[in-house]
Design a protein around this motif. Structure first.
Motif, PDB file in Angstrom:
ATOM      1  N   ILE A   1      -7.975   1.693  10.804  1.00 52.45           N
ATOM      2  CA  ILE A   1      -8.973   2.989  11.465  1.00 52.45           C
ATOM      3  C   ILE A   1      -8.225   4.259  10.455  1.00 52.45           C
ATOM      4  CG2 ILE A   1      -9.315   4.444  13.402  1.00 52.45           C
ATOM      5  CD1 ILE A   1      -8.273   2.042  14.853  1.00 52.45           C
ATOM      6  N   ASP A   2      -9.284   5.043   9.761  1.00 51.38           N
ATOM      7  CA  ASP A   2      -8.742   6.183   9.357  1.00 51.38           C
ATOM      8  C   ASP A   2      -9.587   7.418   9.781  1.00 51.38           C
ATOM      9  OD1 ASP A   2     -11.230   7.105   7.542  1.00 51.38           O
ATOM     10  OD2 ASP A   2     -11.071   4.921   6.965  1.00 51.38           O
ATOM     11  N   ASP A   3      -8.819   8.486   9.401  1.00 48.89           N
ATOM     12  CA  ASP A   3      -9.548   9.673   9.973  1.00 48.89           C
ATOM     13  C   ASP A   3     -10.225  10.684   8.668  1.00 48.89           C
ATOM     14  OD1 ASP A   3      -7.133  10.396   8.407  1.00 48.89           O
ATOM     15  OD2 ASP A   3      -6.108  11.569  10.100  1.00 48.89           O
ATOM     16  N   GLY A   4     -10.897   9.702   7.827  1.00 49.43           N
ATOM     17  CA  GLY A   4     -11.446  10.475   6.885  1.00 49.43           C
ATOM     18  C   GLY A   4     -12.990  11.019   7.112  1.00 49.43           C
TER      19      GLY A   4
ATOM     20  N   ALA B   1       0.792  -1.254  -0.010  1.00 48.04           N
ATOM     21  CA  ALA B   1      -0.145   0.054  -0.007  1.00 48.04           C
ATOM     22  C   ALA B   1       0.794   1.235  -0.110  1.00 48.04           C
ATOM     23  CB  ALA B   1      -0.782  -0.019   1.101  1.00 48.04           C
ATOM     24  N   VAL B   2       1.849   1.259   0.743  1.00 49.58           N
ATOM     25  CA  VAL B   2       2.607   2.523   1.134  1.00 49.58           C
ATOM     26  C   VAL B   2       3.572   2.838  -0.263  1.00 49.58           C
ATOM     27  CG1 VAL B   2       2.663   2.214   3.603  1.00 49.58           C
ATOM     28  CG2 VAL B   2       4.459   1.278   2.230  1.00 49.58           C
ATOM     29  N   VAL B   3       3.756   1.990  -1.111  1.00 48.65           N
ATOM     30  CA  VAL B   3       4.680   2.339  -2.233  1.00 48.65           C
ATOM     31  C   VAL B   3       3.567   2.756  -3.513  1.00 48.65           C
ATOM     32  CG1 VAL B   3       6.517   1.132  -1.416  1.00 48.65           C
ATOM     33  CG2 VAL B   3       4.679  -0.185  -2.885  1.00 48.65           C
ATOM     34  N   GLY B   4       2.246   2.674  -3.199  1.00 44.34           N
ATOM     35  CA  GLY B   4       1.416   2.722  -4.301  1.00 44.34           C
ATOM     36  C   GLY B   4       0.191   3.590  -3.957  1.00 44.34           C
ATOM     37  N   PHE B   5      -1.055   3.003  -3.636  1.00 47.50           N
ATOM     38  CA  PHE B   5      -2.055   3.919  -3.442  1.00 47.50           C
ATOM     39  C   PHE B   5      -2.336   4.842  -2.233  1.00 47.50           C
ATOM     40  CE2 PHE B   5      -3.168  -0.428  -2.384  1.00 47.50           C
ATOM     41  CZ  PHE B   5      -3.829  -0.199  -1.217  1.00 47.50           C
ATOM     42  N   ALA B   6      -1.500   4.250  -1.095  1.00 50.91           N
ATOM     43  CA  ALA B   6      -1.469   4.776   0.099  1.00 50.91           C
ATOM     44  C   ALA B   6      -0.181   5.764   0.372  1.00 50.91           C
ATOM     45  CB  ALA B   6      -1.634   3.829   1.338  1.00 50.91           C
ATOM     46  N   ALA B   7       0.640   6.113  -0.864  1.00 48.19           N
ATOM     47  CA  ALA B   7       1.992   6.678  -0.580  1.00 48.19           C
ATOM     48  C   ALA B   7       1.603   7.984   0.065  1.00 48.19           C
ATOM     49  CB  ALA B   7       2.305   6.836  -1.696  1.00 48.19           C
TER      50      ALA B   7
ATOM     51  N   ALA C   1      -9.235   9.815   2.078  1.00 46.97           N
ATOM     52  CA  ALA C   1      -8.770  10.916   2.256  1.00 46.97           C
ATOM     53  C   ALA C   1      -8.634  11.910   0.985  1.00 46.97           C
ATOM     54  CB  ALA C   1      -7.262  10.788   2.409  1.00 46.97           C
ATOM     55  N   LYS C   2      -9.380  11.292  -0.165  1.00 48.07           N
ATOM     56  CA  LYS C   2      -9.532  12.122  -1.225  1.00 48.07           C
ATOM     57  C   LYS C   2      -8.511  12.867  -1.884  1.00 48.07           C
ATOM     58  CE  LYS C   2     -14.693  12.577  -0.297  1.00 48.07           C
ATOM     59  NZ  LYS C   2     -15.843  13.371  -0.277  1.00 48.07           N
ATOM     60  N   GLY C   3      -7.403  12.287  -1.897  1.00 48.63           N
ATOM     61  CA  GLY C   3      -6.037  12.619  -2.318  1.00 48.63           C
ATOM     62  C   GLY C   3      -5.348  13.787  -1.283  1.00 48.63           C
ATOM     63  N   GLY C   4      -5.738  13.837  -0.281  1.00 41.98           N
ATOM     64  CA  GLY C   4      -5.110  14.868   0.825  1.00 41.98           C
ATOM     65  C   GLY C   4      -4.131  13.698   1.779  1.00 41.98           C
ATOM     66  N   ARG C   5      -3.502  14.368   2.618  1.00 42.00           N
ATOM     67  CA  ARG C   5      -2.847  13.437   3.769  1.00 42.00           C
ATOM     68  C   ARG C   5      -3.792  13.065   4.692  1.00 42.00           C
ATOM     69  NH1 ARG C   5       2.329  12.484   2.684  1.00 42.00           N
ATOM     70  NH2 ARG C   5       2.333  11.777   4.953  1.00 42.00           N
ATOM     71  N   GLY C   6      -3.488  11.935   5.377  1.00 42.46           N
ATOM     72  CA  GLY C   6      -4.327  11.481   6.232  1.00 42.46           C
ATOM     73  C   GLY C   6      -3.589  10.188   6.980  1.00 42.46           C
ATOM     74  N   THR C   7      -4.186   9.570   8.220  1.00 42.88           N
ATOM     75  CA  THR C   7      -3.530   8.608   8.894  1.00 42.88           C
ATOM     76  C   THR C   7      -4.091   7.408   8.881  1.00 42.88           C
ATOM     77  OG1 THR C   7      -2.503  10.429  10.418  1.00 42.88           O
ATOM     78  CG2 THR C   7      -2.598   8.135  11.187  1.00 42.88           C
ATOM     79  N   ILE C   8      -3.901   6.186   8.488  1.00 39.28           N
ATOM     80  CA  ILE C   8      -4.459   4.925   8.874  1.00 39.28           C
ATOM     81  C   ILE C   8      -3.581   4.105   9.940  1.00 39.28           C
ATOM     82  CG2 ILE C   8      -4.916   2.864   7.690  1.00 39.28           C
ATOM     83  CD1 ILE C   8      -4.430   4.197   5.027  1.00 39.28           C
TER      84      ILE C   8
END
Length: 360
Positions: A291-294, A212-218, A255-262
């Motif tokens: 858990i996300d903060d979206g 995830a962190v090298v792709g869609f959740a970078a 997060a719709k493109g913005g930064r967030g925390t999982i």
């Protein structure tokens, strides 16, 4: 004849959240299940007034007075209970005077979420079966003609310019989009049985997180909060990896493109048992939360979020969470969700692997 366990042991072992309320409507004692459910420590709750740390959508002062006056148990159904530390949940309450004490009241909180999740399971499985049949039909009847349409548009584009070329490019792009959707439907229709083995759930989570962190959740910050003492889980490692990849993708897209925390959290909770159609039951004590903060799940679709073709995102297919539910059902597990703006929690519950599988 064995001796009865000490009252303190019984109190600590109660699976339901329980509180003792004194004569002034202050919290006197809290059991571990209540700490976990309310997400507040016993130290913080003891001595607080009812309504100070716990929000209960009912006239508690009047209810407690009735219990004390009548010296009898009282049952209150469909009450919303929550705190500042967790989302509100629909619950049933049981109140009863404590022995001969004229003032102290025992309050039991029975969350409705597990019952509601079980009730929705049959609806989800029925919808899943229909989607599986539709997947086979769509793949066969639509995918091949789409390839012909795309090929024809590409041939036509060779002799075109300007606006006409834009139109053929649009045809090619849209057919590719529909083919991609059909491939997702085909994946949902995959009915291969899982290979159930003993699985280190943290290895699975690490595999999904690294992808995830090298792709869609970078663009996201992924925090690990694991209980390293958890036993091995029962499941198919590849399928469980797909589950957590889908949940991570869902959280990242929130997060719709913005930064967030999982936040990935694992822990042990023995309160959930899944009863199957044949009457047998199995414990699902291994818990993983994503858990996300979206912004949270739209209330209009919250109850149907695991059903096929239900999506809260524009241009979403609504198959990702349906696939997650299907895979977990096949793996003998369960999934639930709690959501409010700023905090959405998907909880995956799994069984412990039998001893004879641990060395295979």
């Amino acid at each position: 004849m064995s001796e009865l366990p000490a009252p303190g042991i019984i109190w600590a072992s109660l699976p339901s959240p329980a509180l003792l309320i004194d004569g002034t409507d202050h919290v006197l004692e809290v059991n571990p299940a209540a700490e976990l459910f309310l997400n507040i420590s016993a130290r913080a709750l003891k001595g607080s007034a009812m309504g100070e740390r716990i929000s209960i959508d009912a006239p508690m002062a009047e209810i407690l007075a009735r219990v004390r006056a009548g010296r009898a148990a009282l049952f209150i159904n469909d009450v919303v209970v929550g705190t500042s530390e967790r989302a509100s949940v629909l619950c049933n309450l049981q109140l009863a005077p404590l022995g001969e004490d004229p003032d102290t009241v025992l309050l039991l909180i029975n969350p409705r979420e597990l019952a509601d999740r079980l009730e929705r399971a049959s609806q989800v499985k029925s919808a899943a079966r229909s989607a599986v049949g539709m997947a086979e039909m769509l793949a066969h009847e639509i995918k091949n003609p789409l390839a012909g349409i795309s090929g024809a548009a590409q041939l036509l584009s060779m002799g075109l310019r300007g606006e006409d070329l834009e139109l053929t490019d649009l045809i090619v792009a849209e057919t590719r989009r529909v083919v991609k959707l059909l491939e997702q439907v085909e994946q949902f229709g995959d009915v291969r049985p899982p290979e159930l083995k003993a699985v280190n759930i943290h290895d699975v989570l690490d595999r999904a997180r690294r992808s995830a962190v090298v792709g869609f959740a970078a663009h996201m910050s992924v925090i690990e909060d694991y209980d390293p003492s958890l036993p091995l889980a029962l499941g198919d490692a590849d399928q469980l990896t797909q589950v957590f990849l889908n949940l991570l993708k869902n959280a990242a897209e929130a997060a719709k493109g913005g930064r967030g925390t999982i936040r990935l959290r694992s822990f042990y909770d023995r309160s959930l048992r899944l009863r199957r159609a044949d009457g047998s039951g199995s414990a699902l004590p291994l818990q993983v939360e994503v858990i996300d903060d979206g912004p949270g799940i739209p209330p209009a679709i919250a109850a149907e979020i695991f059903e096929p073709f239900v999506s809260g995102r524009e241009n979403g297919t609504g198959l990702g969470l349906a696939l997650v539910s299907k895979i977990l059902s096949q793996n003998g597990g369960w999934i639930g969700v709690e959501s409010q703006p700023g905090r959405t929690v998907f909880r995956v519950s799994l069984a412990v692997a039998p001893k004879h599988l641990e060395n295979t």
